[in-house]
Design a protein around this motif. Sequence first.
Motif, short mmCIF file in Angstrom:
data_model
loop_
_atom_site.label_atom_id
_atom_site.label_comp_id
_atom_site.label_asym_id
_atom_site.label_seq_id
_atom_site.Cartn_x
_atom_site.Cartn_y
_atom_site.Cartn_z
N ILE A 117 2.52 81.58 -29.09
CA ILE A 117 3.34 80.63 -28.33
C ILE A 117 4.72 80.47 -28.97
N PRO A 118 4.80 80.26 -30.30
CA PRO A 118 6.15 80.24 -30.91
C PRO A 118 6.84 81.59 -30.80
N ALA A 120 6.64 83.77 -28.37
CA ALA A 120 7.23 83.93 -27.04
C ALA A 120 8.56 83.19 -26.97
N ARG A 121 8.59 82.01 -27.58
CA ARG A 121 9.82 81.23 -27.53
C ARG A 121 10.93 81.95 -28.29
N LYS A 122 10.55 82.50 -29.46
CA LYS A 122 11.56 83.18 -30.29
C LYS A 122 12.11 84.41 -29.57
N LYS A 124 12.15 85.01 -26.41
CA LYS A 124 12.97 84.63 -25.26
C LYS A 124 14.35 84.16 -25.69
N LYS A 125 14.39 83.57 -26.89
CA LYS A 125 15.66 83.01 -27.36
C LYS A 125 16.64 84.10 -27.77
N ALA B 33 1.74 80.13 -21.51
CA ALA B 33 2.66 79.73 -22.58
C ALA B 33 3.24 80.90 -23.36
N ALA B 34 2.53 82.02 -23.36
CA ALA B 34 3.00 83.11 -24.23
C ALA B 34 3.27 84.41 -23.48
N PRO B 37 6.30 84.58 -20.49
CA PRO B 37 7.68 84.66 -21.00
C PRO B 37 7.90 85.87 -21.90
N LEU B 38 6.87 86.20 -22.66
CA LEU B 38 7.01 87.30 -23.62
C LEU B 38 7.21 88.62 -22.90
#
Lengths: 322, 169
Positions: A117-118, A120-122, A124-125, B33-34, B37-38
């Motif tokens: 989950i972190p 994916a955020r990274k 995407k950023k 959640a993953a 987006p990934l």
Amino acid sequence: MVRFVQFVNSFVTSAGNTACGEDSMYDIVISHVTDKPFHYFVNPHGISQLFGNMIFKLNTFLGFHSEGSAVTECLHGHPYEIIEATPIKLFGIFDLRITKWVLMLWLALFLCALVFIPLARKIKKSPMGSSSRWVNMWEALIGFVHDDIVEPNFEHGYAKKAMPYFLSVFFFILFANYLGLIPGLATSTGNLAVTGGMALFTLFGMFAIGTIMQGPLWIFTGIVPKGVPFLMYFLLWPIEVMGMIIKPFALTVRLFANMTAGHIVIIIFIYLVMMFQSYLVGVGSVSLSLIIYMLELLVAFIQAYIFTSLSAMFIGSSVHAH
Amino acid sequence: MEVIQEGLLKVEPGLLLWTIITFIVLLLILWKAAWKPLVEALDARAEKVRGDIENADRSRQEAEKLLAQHKIMMDNARNEAAKFIADSRAEAEKLKNDIIEKAGADAEMLADRARKEISLAKDRALGEIKAEIVNLSTDIAAKIINKNLNPNDQKALVEETLNKVRTVQ
């Protein structure tokens, strides 16, 4: 060193204690590779027993077992006063008590969430690609799943849709496999119920994708190769249906056997030290078990790959008629 | 049947159900959640990289075309320059030859004129000398006539006159 080995030996076999006999090698091996419910220790020793008691209470709270009776049981050669409860089975079949294996599954789930989950955020950023090694390592693994597992078995449009499922399968099994290699934890994938559960998803996926992509009559028309003579159809159809059942079964057994075998070998090598009580055997068996451990590190990855790759192949083959 | 109820090969339906529940939970959580987006981010990046590579390829081809054009232009310019230089040199050579020829002709003409003038001057001088000689001869004849001369004196006088004439000449 000799004293240490004797200490470990007495810990494992408890030779001095008269109330309980020595555990046989079979008992030791089986106790390491099979799942069993937590007991309630009346006088808990150490963190693991306290933790076990916590889980026991949780199970009681959730109503998975009834209050049992106190018994004295030999565990690793020591007599313990424990409470053994009788499970309350859901629908009379499912013993839903939280066991070590269930905890391992949850730990794998938790780790997956914690990592991805972190991540994916990274990702995407930073659209130009992150410079962090951590991110790049997981990206390489995700790329591996995409290029070597999903892409060869699905056409491009479907590959993108199928990616999340196979990423989940791959990383869940991978994490579960590697958790089993940490001393003190257990290999949840070294259990037929767990691998069977995962294979059921593959079976379900084959049926579901076949039904969605080729229509509900797919089971009669889609699985037999086109162009076979009419009479051959009646011979081939049962074989193909059997094959569909056997494929997930093979997945189940393959993952289970691979994850269990290595652990049994490691335990037996360690047990040899207790049996012979000799330096030479100690050096040999420890180094050999270390080699097997290294092999297990490799097998854990390969089996996760094979399970996912074969699942992708089976599910991918039901997208189109043969 | 006993083998799947106890021991290593035991299949516990409860654990199987837990596996299914856990995996469905994992799928639901990570899908939203993953993975979504990934995978989208990675696909977008792959698309971008592909676009960048295509752009770079196009730019390279364009640059190569331009370079070839430039080369042709440079070659043309160089050829023109070389031709220009060669023309100029030929012209200069011609001009030089012309000038030398003209100078030679002028010099020749001047020399001719000088020579002509010299010969004219010489002719004039010769005429004057002839007139002088006539005068001298007249003088000599007068002197001979006026004076009675012995043969020796006569001879000396003639010689003297002749010498005069020679010196004049």
